[in-house]
Design a protein around this motif. Structure first.
Motif, PDB file in Angstrom:
ATOM      1  N   VAL A  51       0.848  -1.196   0.000  1.00 46.15           N
ATOM      2  CA  VAL A  51       0.000   0.000   0.000  1.00 46.15           C
ATOM      3  C   VAL A  51       0.882   1.244   0.000  1.00 46.15           C
ATOM      4  O   VAL A  51       0.656   2.183  -0.761  1.00 46.15           O
ATOM      5  N   GLU A  52       1.919   1.226   0.830  1.00 46.15           N
ATOM      6  CA  GLU A  52       2.828   2.370   0.899  1.00 46.15           C
ATOM      7  C   GLU A  52       3.570   2.568  -0.429  1.00 46.15           C
ATOM      8  O   GLU A  52       3.694   3.695  -0.911  1.00 46.15           O
ATOM      9  N   ARG A  53       4.058   1.507  -1.023  1.00 44.23           N
ATOM     10  CA  ARG A  53       4.774   1.609  -2.300  1.00 44.23           C
ATOM     11  C   ARG A  53       3.878   2.172  -3.394  1.00 44.23           C
ATOM     12  O   ARG A  53       4.308   3.000  -4.212  1.00 44.23           O
ATOM     13  N   LEU A  54       2.634   1.737  -3.421  1.00 47.86           N
ATOM     14  CA  LEU A  54       1.689   2.255  -4.415  1.00 47.86           C
ATOM     15  C   LEU A  54       1.412   3.733  -4.180  1.00 47.86           C
ATOM     16  O   LEU A  54       1.367   4.522  -5.133  1.00 47.86           O
ATOM     17  N   ALA A  55       1.223   4.121  -2.929  1.00 48.31           N
ATOM     18  CA  ALA A  55       0.964   5.525  -2.611  1.00 48.31           C
ATOM     19  C   ALA A  55       2.145   6.401  -3.024  1.00 48.31           C
ATOM     20  O   ALA A  55       1.958   7.466  -3.627  1.00 48.31           O
ATOM     21  N   ILE A  56       3.349   5.946  -2.726  1.00 47.02           N
ATOM     22  CA  ILE A  56       4.542   6.701  -3.122  1.00 47.02           C
ATOM     23  C   ILE A  56       4.613   6.818  -4.638  1.00 47.02           C
ATOM     24  O   ILE A  56       4.874   7.900  -5.176  1.00 47.02           O
ATOM     25  N   ALA A  57       4.361   5.715  -5.335  1.00 42.84           N
ATOM     26  CA  ALA A  57       4.392   5.721  -6.800  1.00 42.84           C
ATOM     27  C   ALA A  57       3.350   6.674  -7.375  1.00 42.84           C
ATOM     28  O   ALA A  57       3.570   7.294  -8.418  1.00 42.84           O
ATOM     29  N   LEU A  58       2.224   6.806  -6.688  1.00 40.07           N
ATOM     30  CA  LEU A  58       1.147   7.683  -7.148  1.00 40.07           C
ATOM     31  C   LEU A  58       1.312   9.119  -6.641  1.00 40.07           C
ATOM     32  O   LEU A  58       0.580  10.015  -7.059  1.00 40.07           O
ATOM     33  N   GLY A  59       2.228   9.324  -5.699  1.00 37.30           N
ATOM     34  CA  GLY A  59       2.439  10.658  -5.146  1.00 37.30           C
ATOM     35  C   GLY A  59       1.304  11.121  -4.260  1.00 37.30           C
ATOM     36  O   GLY A  59       0.976  12.306  -4.225  1.00 37.30           O
ATOM     37  N   ILE A  60       0.671  10.178  -3.568  1.00 37.34           N
ATOM     38  CA  ILE A  60      -0.444  10.506  -2.673  1.00 37.34           C
ATOM     39  C   ILE A  60      -0.152   9.973  -1.277  1.00 37.34           C
ATOM     40  O   ILE A  60       0.788   9.207  -1.071  1.00 37.34           O
ATOM     41  N   GLU A  61      -0.967  10.375  -0.326  1.00 35.11           N
ATOM     42  CA  GLU A  61      -0.843   9.868   1.037  1.00 35.11           C
ATOM     43  C   GLU A  61      -1.315   8.424   1.079  1.00 35.11           C
ATOM     44  O   GLU A  61      -2.296   8.064   0.418  1.00 35.11           O
ATOM     45  N   THR A  62      -0.651   7.625   1.878  1.00 36.86           N
ATOM     46  CA  THR A  62      -1.023   6.216   2.011  1.00 36.86           C
ATOM     47  C   THR A  62      -2.481   6.084   2.436  1.00 36.86           C
ATOM     48  O   THR A  62      -3.215   5.243   1.912  1.00 36.86           O
ATOM     49  N   ALA A  63      -2.912   6.937   3.346  1.00 38.07           N
ATOM     50  CA  ALA A  63      -4.291   6.882   3.849  1.00 38.07           C
ATOM     51  C   ALA A  63      -5.325   7.115   2.751  1.00 38.07           C
ATOM     52  O   ALA A  63      -6.455   6.625   2.853  1.00 38.07           O
ATOM     53  N   ASP A  64      -4.940   7.837   1.697  1.00 34.60           N
ATOM     54  CA  ASP A  64      -5.886   8.097   0.607  1.00 34.60           C
ATOM     55  C   ASP A  64      -6.336   6.812  -0.076  1.00 34.60           C
ATOM     56  O   ASP A  64      -7.415   6.758  -0.660  1.00 34.60           O
ATOM     57  N   LEU A  65      -5.517   5.772  -0.005  1.00 37.58           N
ATOM     58  CA  LEU A  65      -5.865   4.518  -0.660  1.00 37.58           C
ATOM     59  C   LEU A  65      -6.864   3.676   0.148  1.00 37.58           C
ATOM     60  O   LEU A  65      -7.474   2.774  -0.399  1.00 37.58           O
ATOM     61  N   ILE A  66      -7.026   4.005   1.427  1.00 37.83           N
ATOM     62  CA  ILE A  66      -7.963   3.203   2.232  1.00 37.83           C
ATOM     63  C   ILE A  66      -9.098   4.057   2.808  1.00 37.83           C
ATOM     64  O   ILE A  66      -9.940   3.554   3.529  1.00 37.83           O
ATOM     65  N   ARG A  67      -9.118   5.338   2.451  1.00 38.92           N
ATOM     66  CA  ARG A  67     -10.159   6.233   2.952  1.00 38.92           C
ATOM     67  C   ARG A  67     -11.503   5.909   2.310  1.00 38.92           C
ATOM     68  O   ARG A  67     -11.604   5.728   1.117  1.00 38.92           O
ATOM     69  N   ARG A  68     -12.526   5.835   3.141  1.00 36.98           N
ATOM     70  CA  ARG A  68     -13.889   5.575   2.644  1.00 36.98           C
ATOM     71  C   ARG A  68     -14.431   6.724   1.846  1.00 36.98           C
ATOM     72  O   ARG A  68     -14.173   7.831   1.993  1.00 36.98           O
TER      73      ARG A  68
END
Length: 68
Positions: A51-68
């Protein structure tokens, strides 16, 4: 909606918003393209490290990937 579905939806939206293909994202995150596809379809649950690697690759916060 389950967390896996939320993650899958957020991952796809973030990737598409940046105009990246699954292959582009996989390359940037150093994971397999088929794994990105499986994550976006909710087949697999990623580790927190992925999840962290994907967030970094996307340039977003890690929490953005699991936020409802």
């Amino acid at each position: 909606m389950e967390i896996r579905e939320i993650f899958a939806r957020n991952l796809r939206r973030a990737r598409q918003a940046q105009g990246l293909s699954q292959e582009d994202l996989a390359h940037k995150a150093e994971i397999d393209r088929t794994y990105v596809s499986s994550l976006e379809r909710g087949i697999y649950s990623p580790t927190i490290e992925v999840v962290e690697r994907l967030a970094i690759a996307l340039g977003i916060e890690t929490a953005d990937l699991i936020r409802r």
